[in-house]
Structures are given as C-alpha cells and as structure tokens.
Design an enzyme around this catalytic site. Structure first.
Site, PDB file in Angstrom:
ATOM      1  N   ARG A   1      40.395  43.464  36.854  1.00 31.56           N
ATOM      2  CA  ARG A   1      39.274  42.575  37.155  1.00 31.56           C
ATOM      3  C   ARG A   1      38.722  42.782  38.566  1.00 31.56           C
ATOM      4  O   ARG A   1      37.514  42.680  38.776  1.00 31.56           O
ATOM      5  CB  ARG A   1      39.724  41.121  36.966  1.00 31.56           C
ATOM      6  CG  ARG A   1      40.010  40.809  35.514  1.00 31.56           C
ATOM      7  CD  ARG A   1      40.628  39.438  35.330  1.00 31.56           C
ATOM      8  NE  ARG A   1      40.887  39.200  33.912  1.00 31.56           N
ATOM      9  CZ  ARG A   1      41.460  38.104  33.449  1.00 31.56           C
ATOM     10  NH1 ARG A   1      41.854  37.149  34.272  1.00 31.56           N
ATOM     11  NH2 ARG A   1      41.658  37.958  32.150  1.00 31.56           N
TER      12      ARG A   1
ATOM     13  N   LEU B   1      49.167  33.050  31.347  1.00 29.29           N
ATOM     14  CA  LEU B   1      49.842  32.174  30.384  1.00 29.29           C
ATOM     15  C   LEU B   1      51.335  32.489  30.364  1.00 29.29           C
ATOM     16  O   LEU B   1      52.181  31.586  30.299  1.00 29.29           O
ATOM     17  CB  LEU B   1      49.250  32.349  28.984  1.00 29.29           C
ATOM     18  CG  LEU B   1      47.862  31.736  28.764  1.00 29.29           C
ATOM     19  CD1 LEU B   1      47.331  32.096  27.382  1.00 29.29           C
ATOM     20  CD2 LEU B   1      47.899  30.219  28.922  1.00 29.29           C
TER      21      LEU B   1
ATOM     22  N   GLU C   1      49.896  28.173  38.137  1.00 28.81           N
ATOM     23  CA  GLU C   1      48.942  28.797  39.065  1.00 28.81           C
ATOM     24  C   GLU C   1      49.106  28.320  40.497  1.00 28.81           C
ATOM     25  O   GLU C   1      48.745  29.032  41.435  1.00 28.81           O
ATOM     26  CB  GLU C   1      47.496  28.561  38.582  1.00 28.81           C
ATOM     27  CG  GLU C   1      46.483  29.401  39.345  1.00 28.81           C
ATOM     28  CD  GLU C   1      45.057  29.266  38.820  1.00 28.81           C
ATOM     29  OE1 GLU C   1      44.887  28.759  37.699  1.00 28.81           O
ATOM     30  OE2 GLU C   1      44.126  29.671  39.530  1.00 28.81           O
TER      31      GLU C   1
ATOM     32  N   HIS D   1      36.435  36.816  38.266  1.00 22.34           N
ATOM     33  CA  HIS D   1      36.387  37.395  36.923  1.00 22.34           C
ATOM     34  C   HIS D   1      35.045  38.089  36.766  1.00 22.34           C
ATOM     35  O   HIS D   1      34.000  37.506  37.059  1.00 22.34           O
ATOM     36  CB  HIS D   1      36.554  36.300  35.863  1.00 22.34           C
ATOM     37  CG  HIS D   1      36.900  36.844  34.503  1.00 22.34           C
ATOM     38  ND1 HIS D   1      36.017  37.574  33.758  1.00 22.34           N
ATOM     39  CD2 HIS D   1      38.043  36.783  33.783  1.00 22.34           C
ATOM     40  CE1 HIS D   1      36.604  37.939  32.625  1.00 22.34           C
ATOM     41  NE2 HIS D   1      37.837  37.476  32.620  1.00 22.34           N
TER      42      HIS D   1
ATOM     43  N   GLY E   1      53.446  22.529  33.339  1.00 16.62           N
ATOM     44  CA  GLY E   1      54.115  21.229  33.424  1.00 16.62           C
ATOM     45  C   GLY E   1      54.721  20.819  32.093  1.00 16.62           C
ATOM     46  O   GLY E   1      55.850  20.312  32.030  1.00 16.62           O
TER      47      GLY E   1
ATOM     48  N   GLY F   1      49.534  20.463  32.371  1.00 17.01           N
ATOM     49  CA  GLY F   1      49.019  21.624  31.652  1.00 17.01           C
ATOM     50  C   GLY F   1      50.188  22.416  31.072  1.00 17.01           C
ATOM     51  O   GLY F   1      51.298  21.889  30.924  1.00 17.01           O
TER      52      GLY F   1
ATOM     53  N   SER G   1      35.478  35.870  27.837  1.00 17.08           N
ATOM     54  CA  SER G   1      36.851  36.357  27.825  1.00 17.08           C
ATOM     55  C   SER G   1      36.946  37.875  27.906  1.00 17.08           C
ATOM     56  O   SER G   1      36.114  38.609  27.349  1.00 17.08           O
ATOM     57  CB  SER G   1      37.545  35.885  26.545  1.00 17.08           C
ATOM     58  OG  SER G   1      38.779  36.533  26.396  1.00 17.08           O
TER      59      SER G   1
END
Lengths: 224, 544
Positions: free
Chosen positions: B282, B379, B363, B233, B13, B10, B247
């Site tokens: 959140r 991110l 993560e 979330h 990586g 991902g 989102s």
C-alpha cells in the site's frame, strides 16, 4: 429547506421540535446534513437563536454499523444512506426511533436487543453444523446491524415485551444452522419469542438496510 | 477469580474477553457503543494465514518474510513469527465460532491475493470479513455473558489508568449515564481502543477511534512506538460524507490501476513494477498515485459480473449507493487516504506495555507491521494480540489489594470540574478541526523537515490553548476532556517523523529520500514533564 428535528435533552426531559434552515446541496445524506448543521462553533436554529448541538449516533458513515437508525419523514432508515435528493420534500422531519427509550435527541438505548438474545441463550456453544446448510443464507443473516429498524416497523414488537422481532429470528437461525444439538432449543425459543406472535406483515423484510432474507430464516425455523 | 478490564469492544477486545472467560477469568468490556458499531466491522478484505487451502510452496516462513519485508524490516522477527505461526489456529478458531468464510464447492475456505504477498493466503468472507467475524465473536461473548464471565458496560469511556510505581491497578472511567468518574480496579487492564483516526478528521474508519487512550497513557508514562508510520490506503472513493475504502480485494481479484493520457489508459503500476504491479504494498501504490498527480481509476469491469456479485458484493453496493457507479461497467475513481496506524503503544511479546499489568492489543498497539502493514494482517494481529494478552494475564500470579488512589481520584474530579466551568473563546471541535487540517497537510504521504516543523508549531499553539477551552456542554464531556491527550499524541507523532532521517515504508521524507541500513530500528518515544524524547530501539527491548 426546513429541517425539523424532534429533540430531547435528557432521558427524562420533555421532547420538543426545533427547526433549522438548510440551503446546501441535496446531494448528501441525512448523516451529512446533521454533520453540516453541527459543524459551526455556534449552532443557530431557524429563529436565529443559538442552540445546542444535535445529538445523534454515528460511527462508520457508510451503512455498515447501524448506529444512525432514525425516523426520516416518518420512514425509519439509516441516516447515512438516506439522500436528500430522494426525499423530494422542502421540509424534512427527523425523529428518534419510537420503539426505544431516548437517551439524547436522536440517540436511543438499544441495549434490550442484546439483552433479549442473552437471556434466551442464543449462542452456538459447540460448533456442530447441520449438513448441507445454506452457506449464503448464513452470510446474509450474519450481516445484521442490530440497528433496530425491523423492530421499529414491526406491528407486533413493543419494547420490554416477550416478542423479540425479526433480528431475533435471524440470530436463532444462525445458532440452529451451526449447532444441530441446539436446533430443537432454537426452534422452541424462536416460537416462544417470535413465531407464535408474528402476524406476517413482513415489514421487517422490506425495511432491512442489509436486505437480510428474514423470511427464509423464519421458514427454516418453522420446518418440522 | 482474576478480574480483567478491557477498554474497547471491537475484534481485539472481544477476542481478549472471550479468551479470558475461556481461561476462567472475569472480563469487563468497556465501550461507548456496542460491538456492532466498532470499526472492526469495516475491515473488508480478509485475514492472512497459511493453511491447507493455500498454494503449493507457501509456508509460514513465507508469511513471516512477506510481513517483515512489507514492513520495511523493522518489525520484530520474534513477534512476527508468533503472529504468523498462530494464523492457521486462528482461522480454525474463527470457523469454530461460525464465521462465514467464502468457500469453494467442497465447503473449504478459498484464498485471494493481497498486496505484498508471495503467495495467495488471504482468507475472506465476501468483502465484509470484519463484519462476519464481529457477528460470530459477539455470539461467542454472549455465551460467556450468560455465564457471568463477561460483563459489558456501554456508554463508558476511558479516562486514565490507575498507575503507581510503574504498575497498573485499574482505570478511571467516565460514565456517561451518571456523568461522573468511576474507578475500576482490576488485576490487568487491556487497552483495545483502535487507531488514531481523529488526528486526521475523517478517514476510511470511524472517528470514534481517536487515539485518546494512547495519548493519555503516554502522558502517564507509557512508551509509544513508530508513530511516524501512517498507512495511506491507495484506493479510497470520495463521497459527500467521507472517503470510503475500496477494498484491496478488488486488486486481489485482478483490478487494474490506470490514469488517462490523451485518451489512452496508462496502467502505471504494471508499467513500473510488472504484471503484479497493482498488488505492490500500500505504501508503494499510494506514493505512486501521489507522484503522478492525475486522476487515477481502478478498473474491475472486465471481471465476470457473477464473480463481482460473489466475491466483492459490498464494493459493488458501496460504489452504486454513494456514487452511482456500476463497477461491472465503469472504473472507480480512487485516491489515497489515511487508513491505518502502524504505531501506537509499545508492547512486549506478551502485549504488556512498559507499565506492569497494562496491556495493549489490536491497532492501538504497535508490534507486527513495522513501517507498513500488509493487507490481511490487521485482523490477524487483532485476534492474535487479544489472545496473547489474555494468555499472559492468565499465567500471572494473582496479587491482592491496591494502593490508595483516593487523592488521584479527587484531583481528577477537580480537574474535570474545572473544565466544566471553563470559559474562553476556543471551542473543542474548532481545535480538533484545526488539528486534522494540520495533520493532513504536514503528515501527508510525502513529508519534509520544513513541513513537519510547521506542523509542530501549529500543534504547540493548539496545546497552549487546550487547557483554556470554552466548555461546550452540547459536546460530550468526553470530547471536551480528551482534547489535550489527543493533541499530545499528534505532537508525539510529528516528533517521531522529524526524528527519522530516512524514508522507509509509509514514512517518506523528500529531504531524506533514501532508506538507510543503520536506521533499521523502531522509534520509541517517551514523555516526561513536557519533554518528548525519541530513541531507536537498537536493543530491541520490545522483542523480548
């Protein structure tokens, strides 16, 4: 409802059809259906016999990763966004994509997609974008899932041949737009592996689950 | 040339592989599926950074304070300073790879508001930021693949690390093609395998991220950290196949949360927290929705349709496709669901674990988010951590040779063979399903000592039968052999939650509702021969 699935245990073994009964809601996608068929400890086919779990690729389950591309009622599609209520048949047939080697059941080997891009140097290198390049178009082209649906429906694409299909055209366009020093190279490789052999059926444009304007990518790469 | 083995392809990586190659090392990138299938493509909202595009008054110092505060003040200041201090450089790197950020009329990236931020600083690509970054990074990696500096190996799974005397020399992989275990030696191993979704069954992410690598390495001596902090979330949409993320960008663009009372809309977050209430962090929003116990909706229909089409087209499409909801005309029914894991492998500032030459990034590593992650920071952390690990490996002196692992290999192969021939009434998927029921019930938004102990009892039972499962040949061999480590990770998470006698960030205990100043530390957990030991990181050993 009868669900007929073309199965294949190993890459080299014989494919065969196996059917399953399903009497649940039609308000789910084919991915949800496959999940349902696989859910129990014992998987039973329509003849009442115990069988193996159905192999299929999935990851996001919401049309963002392209893993679950397959052929549903003879139409290539993503299983996670093909809903039973839209199929309008009492029998659903599911088979793996035909343009790729089968690994197991509905799982196919799509590594050639990346391999073709790699061997023809479809990468940016130094970021040096063309002026006034269409930002929106780049955004759309970069959404490509590499799911293989555009290759599945393409009358010109055959696995292992030198014609690489619409997804190749979109990646060529992205490099063309982002590095003007490579734009001539990209036009050449695009012509050799797409432009010169495309018969313009445009089935790739209709099938794309991300609605990528591949025709616009082609137009930009054709331009003198 | 140094050899780096990276588990997971991902964003983290991929970034690590690209950085390794750029530094003249060779990276082998292992994953069961291609990068397009990674959970990273589902990251929607954006990436935080203080750049020239940000509001006047914003600064890196503000970004650091927001991140620490949002995380309940237990993330390390040194780590967060490094993360936020490199954020602008990361945005420029992404622009240089061709990532298509949403821009203004002058072609400059624009920013949006996200929860817990003092200023707007979330750069974004529509509402598919992760996908756009992945597409750009795949192309960048392709360049190095062509040069022979990155090798991709698909249909390969992590099995275990090759560790001797606290040092890692490579990993044993399971190769699905040959159906055998394969030792791969390397100068460093980077775990970038994502979060622990499979503990909870279906989450907003992919079940391919199952936490196995963290669980297995825990059994092999790696320390884990902050496993009690699991982000629910607040805005996910129920569909027939999973709960889908709506989102935070929707609230960032002005979306309002409400419930109905006698036909009247109650904008509860604004009533409780003021005009910016919808953009509370959140953990706070999820807890309020849970407390209210009524159907909650998110409304963005008042926004100009052209702006919806421009700024959140993917949210518009998702709601229409899976629920037939036109978000420009009607509100979205939402409720909280498991989304992100703040805990994972404990790593030092250089992203090395307590085992030398074993790194973790993205993560699966626990570092920057403390007790609650801010939207837009995952991110950023995925990219920063991949870069940091690569830089540290590059600076190390190359060591030659490795100990003899032939006995380890034989033992592991024998163990796998034993599993293949095992027969009992327990099927692996049945136990996995029971585990996710337990975790959803007992590690929910509100926990207590009683519910956590019940969860622990359940998991102990699953563990007691995990080595006697009926080998299910129609499930992948990986799914079969990964079960004990996944259960172990779940037990470790419940142990961490039981050990924290307070409420902080995403960890809320009904029997300990207060936040306690003397407990403002990360939780570390280690494993030794069946014993799970937790301790607060009072010395901040993972901050140095």
């Amino acid at each position: 409802m009868k669900i007929r699935i073309l199965r294949q245990q190993e890459p080299d073994s014989q494919a065969y059809w196996e059917a399953f009964d399903y009497d649940g809601t039609t308000d789910i996608s084919v991915a949800g259906l496959l999940d349902h068929l696989n859910y129990n400890d014992d998987i039973i086919n329509d003849a009442g016999r115990k069988t193996t779990r159905i192999g299929w690729d999935c990851s996001c389950m919401q049309g963002m990763c392209g893993a679950c591309a397959m052929v549903i009622n003879e139409t290539p599609a993503l299983a996670c966004e093909t809903f039973l209520y839209n199929l309008k048949t009492r029998e659903i047939t599911i088979r793996p994509l035909r343009k790729f080697p089968v690994i197991h059941d509905l799982i196919v080997d799509r590594t050639l997609i990346q391999e073709n891009l790699k061997i023809t140097d479809v990468y940016i290198g130094k970021y040096n974008p063309k002026e006034n390049e269409d930002h929106r178009h780049q955004y759309e082209a970069a959404k490509c899932l590499k799911c293989g649906l555009c290759l599945e429906v393409c009358p010109n694409y055959t696995n292992g041949e030198s014609f690489y299909g619409a997804m190749y055209a979109n990646d060529c366009y992205l490099v063309y737009a982002r590095n003007k020093e490579k734009s001539a190279d990209m036009k050449n490789t695009y012509s050799a592996h797409f432009g010169n052999s495309c018969s313009k059926s445009l089935s790739c444009v209709d099938i794309c689950p991300m609605n990528i304007p591949s025709l616009a990518s082609m137009a930009k790469l054709y331009r003198k | 040339m140094k050899e780096v083995l990276i588990i997971g392809s991902g964003i983290s990586g991929l970034t690590c592989a690209v950085r390794c190659a750029g530094l003249g090392m060779h990276a082998t990138l292992i994953s069961p599926v291609s990068s397009e299938r990674a959970q990273s493509v589902m990251a929607a909202g954006g990436i935080n950074a203080v750049t020239a595009e940000c509001e006047e008054g914003d600064s890196v110092a503000c970004h650091i304070e927001d991140t620490l505060k949002g995380g309940g003040m237990i993330a390390g200041r040194n780590a967060v300073t490094g993360l936020c201090g490199h954020a602008e450089e990361i945005i420029h790197f992404l622009e240089g790879t061709g990532t298509v950020f949403t821009v203004d009329d002058n072609g400059r990236p624009v920013v949006r508001a996200f929860g817990g931020q003092s200023h707007k600083r979330t750069h974004y690509c529509g509402s598919s930021t992760g996908k756009q970054i992945v597409s750009a990074l795949i192309m960048e990696a392709r360049r190095f693949e062509g040069e022979g500096l990155i090798d991709r190996k698909l249909r390969m799974y992590f099995h275990s690390a090759l560790i001797k005397d606290g040092e890692c020399y490579g990993a044993i992989l399971y190769d699905e093609k040959s159906r055998s275990l394969l030792p791969v030696f390397a100068d460093a191993v980077v775990i970038a395998s994502g979060g622990q979704n499979a503990l909870f069954g279906k989450t907003t992410g992919t079940t391919l991220c199952d936490g196995y690598a963290a669980g297995k390495l825990f059994l092999q001596g790696a320390e884990l950290k902050n496993l009690e902090f699991i982000q629910y979330h607040p805005t996910t949409l129920e569909t027939a196949q999973k709960r889908m993320l709506i989102s935070e960008a929707v609230r960032g663009e002005g979306g309002r949360l409400f419930y109905e009372d006698n036909g009247k809309r109650i904008y509860f977050m604004e009533d409780i927290y003021g005009p910016k209430g919808n953009l509370m962090t959140r953990d706070v929003v999820s807890r309020e929705i849970d407390r209210i116990g009524k159907d909650v909706f998110l409304d963005i229909s008042f926004l100009d349709k052209k702006l919806i089409d421009k700024k959140i087209p993917e949210v518009r499409d998702l709601c229409m496709k899976y629920r037939g909801i036109d978000i420009s005309k009607e509100p979205i029914p939402v409720s909280p669901s498991v989304h992100f894991f703040m805990g994972g492998l404990a790593v030092h500032l250089n992203h090395e674990t307590n085992i030398r030459n074993l790194y973790a990034a993205g993560e699966c590593a626990s570092m920057y988010h403390g007790a609650n992650r801010l939207g837009g920071n995952s991110l950023l952390a995925a990219i920063y951590s991949g870069n940091t690990a690569a830089d540290d490996i590059s600076g190390r002196v190359k060591e030659n040779g490795h100990p003899d692992f032939s006995r380890t290999l034989k033992e592991e192969q024998d163990s796998l063979n034993g599993l293949l021939s095992s027969k009992s009434s327990f099927s692996v998927m049945h136990i996995r399903d029971m585990l996710s029921d337990t975790m959803r019930k007992n590690m929910s938004i509100v926990r207590s000592g009683i519910t956590l102990k019940e969860g622990m009892d359940d998991i102990d039972y699953y563990l007691s039968v995990a080595d006697q499962i009926h080998f299910d040949s129609s499930e992948s061999i990986y799914t079969n052999y990964s079960l004990p480590a996944i259960l172990t990770l779940a037990r470790a998470a419940v142990t961490c939650a039981l050990s924290r006698h307070e409420s902080r960030g995403s960890h809320y205990r009904s029997d300990y509702p207060e936040t306690k100043d003397d407990l403002a530390y990360a939780t570390l957990i280690s494993y030794d021969n069946g014993a799970y030991t937790t301790r607060p990181d009072k010395e901040k050993i993972y901050e140095n």
